[in-house]
Design an enzyme around this catalytic site. Structure first.
Site, PDB file in Angstrom:
ATOM      1  N   THR A  27      26.770 -70.587   6.559  1.00  0.00           N
ATOM      2  CA  THR A  27      25.087 -70.697   5.278  1.00  0.00           C
ATOM      3  C   THR A  27      24.248 -71.654   4.616  1.00  0.00           C
ATOM      4  O   THR A  27      25.095 -72.664   4.687  1.00  0.00           O
ATOM      5  CB  THR A  27      25.646 -69.785   3.989  1.00  0.00           C
ATOM      6  OG1 THR A  27      26.253 -68.422   4.404  1.00  0.00           O
ATOM      7  CG2 THR A  27      24.961 -69.102   2.931  1.00  0.00           C
ATOM      8  N   HIS A 179      30.864 -60.052  10.395  1.00  0.00           N
ATOM      9  CA  HIS A 179      31.487 -60.213   9.739  1.00  0.00           C
ATOM     10  C   HIS A 179      32.323 -59.631   8.810  1.00  0.00           C
ATOM     11  O   HIS A 179      32.494 -59.085   7.769  1.00  0.00           O
ATOM     12  CB  HIS A 179      30.305 -61.380   8.766  1.00  0.00           C
ATOM     13  CG  HIS A 179      31.091 -62.008   8.098  1.00  0.00           C
ATOM     14  ND1 HIS A 179      32.441 -62.415   7.481  1.00  0.00           N
ATOM     15  CD2 HIS A 179      30.125 -63.154   7.418  1.00  0.00           C
ATOM     16  CE1 HIS A 179      32.317 -63.830   6.901  1.00  0.00           C
ATOM     17  NE2 HIS A 179      31.105 -64.388   6.480  1.00  0.00           N
ATOM     18  N   ASN A 182      36.841 -63.576   4.963  1.00  0.00           N
ATOM     19  CA  ASN A 182      36.078 -64.526   3.442  1.00  0.00           C
ATOM     20  C   ASN A 182      35.519 -63.589   2.874  1.00  0.00           C
ATOM     21  O   ASN A 182      35.133 -63.720   1.817  1.00  0.00           O
ATOM     22  CB  ASN A 182      34.907 -65.807   3.918  1.00  0.00           C
ATOM     23  CG  ASN A 182      34.988 -66.511   4.984  1.00  0.00           C
ATOM     24  OD1 ASN A 182      36.542 -66.824   5.143  1.00  0.00           O
ATOM     25  ND2 ASN A 182      34.183 -66.823   5.566  1.00  0.00           N
ATOM     26  N   TYR A 184      34.122 -60.380   1.698  1.00  0.00           N
ATOM     27  CA  TYR A 184      33.408 -59.680   2.054  1.00  0.00           C
ATOM     28  C   TYR A 184      33.502 -58.319   2.211  1.00  0.00           C
ATOM     29  O   TYR A 184      34.450 -58.451   2.335  1.00  0.00           O
ATOM     30  CB  TYR A 184      31.916 -59.948   2.824  1.00  0.00           C
ATOM     31  CG  TYR A 184      31.375 -61.335   2.202  1.00  0.00           C
ATOM     32  CD1 TYR A 184      30.717 -62.112   1.627  1.00  0.00           C
ATOM     33  CD2 TYR A 184      31.942 -62.982   3.766  1.00  0.00           C
ATOM     34  CE1 TYR A 184      30.583 -63.206   1.049  1.00  0.00           C
ATOM     35  CE2 TYR A 184      31.411 -63.921   2.614  1.00  0.00           C
ATOM     36  CZ  TYR A 184      30.751 -64.207   1.749  1.00  0.00           C
ATOM     37  OH  TYR A 184      30.679 -65.546   1.463  1.00  0.00           O
ATOM     38  N   ASN A 239      36.550 -66.197  -1.936  1.00  0.00           N
ATOM     39  CA  ASN A 239      36.107 -65.087  -2.595  1.00  0.00           C
ATOM     40  C   ASN A 239      37.133 -63.982  -3.520  1.00  0.00           C
ATOM     41  O   ASN A 239      36.895 -62.936  -3.619  1.00  0.00           O
ATOM     42  CB  ASN A 239      34.933 -64.536  -1.942  1.00  0.00           C
ATOM     43  CG  ASN A 239      33.850 -65.292  -1.383  1.00  0.00           C
ATOM     44  OD1 ASN A 239      33.570 -65.853  -2.253  1.00  0.00           O
ATOM     45  ND2 ASN A 239      33.132 -65.197  -0.336  1.00  0.00           N
TER      46      ASN A 239
HETATM   47  C1  8OZ Z   1      29.509 -70.545   1.356  1.00  0.00           C
HETATM   48  C2  8OZ Z   1      28.777 -70.304   0.819  1.00  0.00           C
HETATM   49  C3  8OZ Z   1      28.246 -68.693   0.648  1.00  0.00           C
HETATM   50  C4  8OZ Z   1      28.633 -68.076   2.364  1.00  0.00           C
HETATM   51  C5  8OZ Z   1      31.317 -66.706   4.197  1.00  0.00           C
HETATM   52  C6  8OZ Z   1      28.886 -66.002   4.391  1.00  0.00           C
HETATM   53  O1  8OZ Z   1      31.846 -67.918   4.088  1.00  0.00           O
HETATM   54  C7  8OZ Z   1      29.866 -67.495   3.858  1.00  0.00           C
HETATM   55  C8  8OZ Z   1      29.337 -68.087   2.984  1.00  0.00           C
HETATM   56  C9  8OZ Z   1      29.747 -69.637   2.576  1.00  0.00           C
HETATM   57  O2  8OZ Z   1      31.334 -66.362   5.703  1.00  0.00           O
END
Ligand code: 8OZ
Length: 370
Positions: A27, A179, A182, A184, A239
């Site tokens: 990102t 994806h 992480n 999400y 996250n």
């Molecule tokens: C760093 C900052 C913002 C998003 C991920 C898409 O960790 C990200 C991400 C990484 O998969």
């Protein structure tokens, strides 16, 4: 005896790759209004000697967006912007797939359609931050309180992935990466820390894996498994991701993915961008690969997290097929050449990772031709 090398060609599904070196998704927050720019085309083209480039995470819908200035793949001007990127990479002889992203709860009302709440499996706020741009300056802020998705909203989200996959092909990509890592949306459904649903998408591991499998099946039906990869992070704390018992969960996921004939499966081992081993979150990736292969899964096995040349070569001998490099690719556009000759490597500058201009983006020097 077979010898493996990072520098030997490899075929993953429909992807014929010049080497086994992959640029990990990174990102970079340089797409104002979610539209890919000509500068992004330059950035990816500079790195086209990688066997495969995976784009930065790219929102499949406005609802799927969670950070300022990340790109999307759901509007005509975004598809046009990506065409410039794929053309630039192909002109340089490279291959590129786009990473399809729905952030779920990792978002902020300011980034959501109509200023609404971000969506999630359950109304549990993630203890993590996102990036807004305030007066032109990237600023970290707490994510907003999410709302739980209604059961009848899930088919629409699955369809957004399918439409984004078709848009990816229209934009000239060689394939897509789902994806599912992480912390999400898909990872939020997988893991107990973020999923307290009592319907068909919560509770048992079968139910928590349902969204991942529906999304993957839908993308595979649209563009073919041989152009589809998926990224998983079984134990990352990124996250606020947490599962009470990840080994059986991911065993089930891999058994179910096996018949889908994907091009590759991509693992972040340990903590994203951090330690490869987490003492209170043990995980056996070798056992996972055995589960997958025993179930008939033939996709290329892609590994990521803190790899250098020596660890890569060991991993290829131990059964990996492809190795994805992140930070090293930010700072070294000609990373393949540098790995081949043992360095030297430019140091990445963290202050220019997220947002900004060409500085820290397209101005890292390549080795001068000898
Ligand atoms: C760093 C900052 C913002 C998003 C991920 C898409 O960790 C990200 C991400 C990484 O998969």
């Amino acid at each position: 005896m077979t010898t493996t090398s990072l520098f030997s060609p490899f075929t993953a599904g429909k992807l014929s790759l010049a080497n086994r070196i992959v640029m990990a998704p990174l990102t970079r927050n340089r797409a104002p209004n979610a539209v890919p720019t000509p500068l992004m085309a330059t950035y990816y083209q500079q790195r086209a000697s990688a066997g495969l480039l995976i784009t930065e995470a790219t929102a499949i819908s406005h609802q799927g967006q969670g950070y300022a200035d990340v790109p999307g793949l759901y509007a005509p001007e975004q598809i046009e912007g990506w065409k410039r990127v794929t053309r630039a990479v192909h002109d340089a002889g490279g291959k590129i797939v786009v990473q399809l992203w729905h952030v779920g709860r990792v978002s902020h009302t300011e980034l959501q359609p109509g200023g609404g709440a971000p969506v999630a499996p359950s109304a549990i706020r993630a203890k993590t931050k996102t990036v807004l741009i305030k007066d032109g300056v990237p600023t970290f802020v707490e994510t907003s309180e999410p709302r739980a998705l209604a059961l009848d909203e899930l088919p629409g989200i699955v369809d957004d992935y399918r439409r984004a996959a078709l848009a990816a092909i229209e934009a000239g990509f060689d394939g897509v990466e789902i994806h599912a890592a992480n912390g999400y949306l898909i990872d939020q459904f997988l893991k107990t820390g973020s999923n307290q649903r009592t319907d068909a998408y919560g509770g048992s591991i079968e139910n928590r894996a349902r969204l991942l499998l529906e999304v993957t099946q839908s993308v595979v039906s649209a563009i073919g498994g041989e152009r589809t990869g998926i990224r998983l992070s079984p134990v990352t704390p990124a996250n606020d991701a947490l599962d009470a018992d990840p080994q059986p969960l991911f065993d089930l996921v891999m058994r179910e993915l096996a018949p889908m004939d994907l091009a590759y499966v991509h693992f972040i081992e340990g903590a994203t961008g951090g330690p490869r081993e987490i003492s209170d979150r043990p995980f056996d990736y070798t056992a996972l690969q055995t589960t997958y292969r025993t179930a008939g899964g033939r996709a290329a096995w892609m590994v990521n997290n803190g790899y250098d040349l020596a660890l890569s070569e060991k991993s290829l001998k131990d059964g990996a097929d492809l190795v994805a490099f992140g930070k090293l690719f930010i700072a070294n556009p000609d990373l393949v050449q540098r790995l081949k000759q043992g360095g030297p490597f430019n140091e990445p500058d963290r202050t220019t990772f997220y947002g900004g201009s060409e500085h820290g983006y397209t101005d890292y020097p390549a080795l001068t031709a000898a």
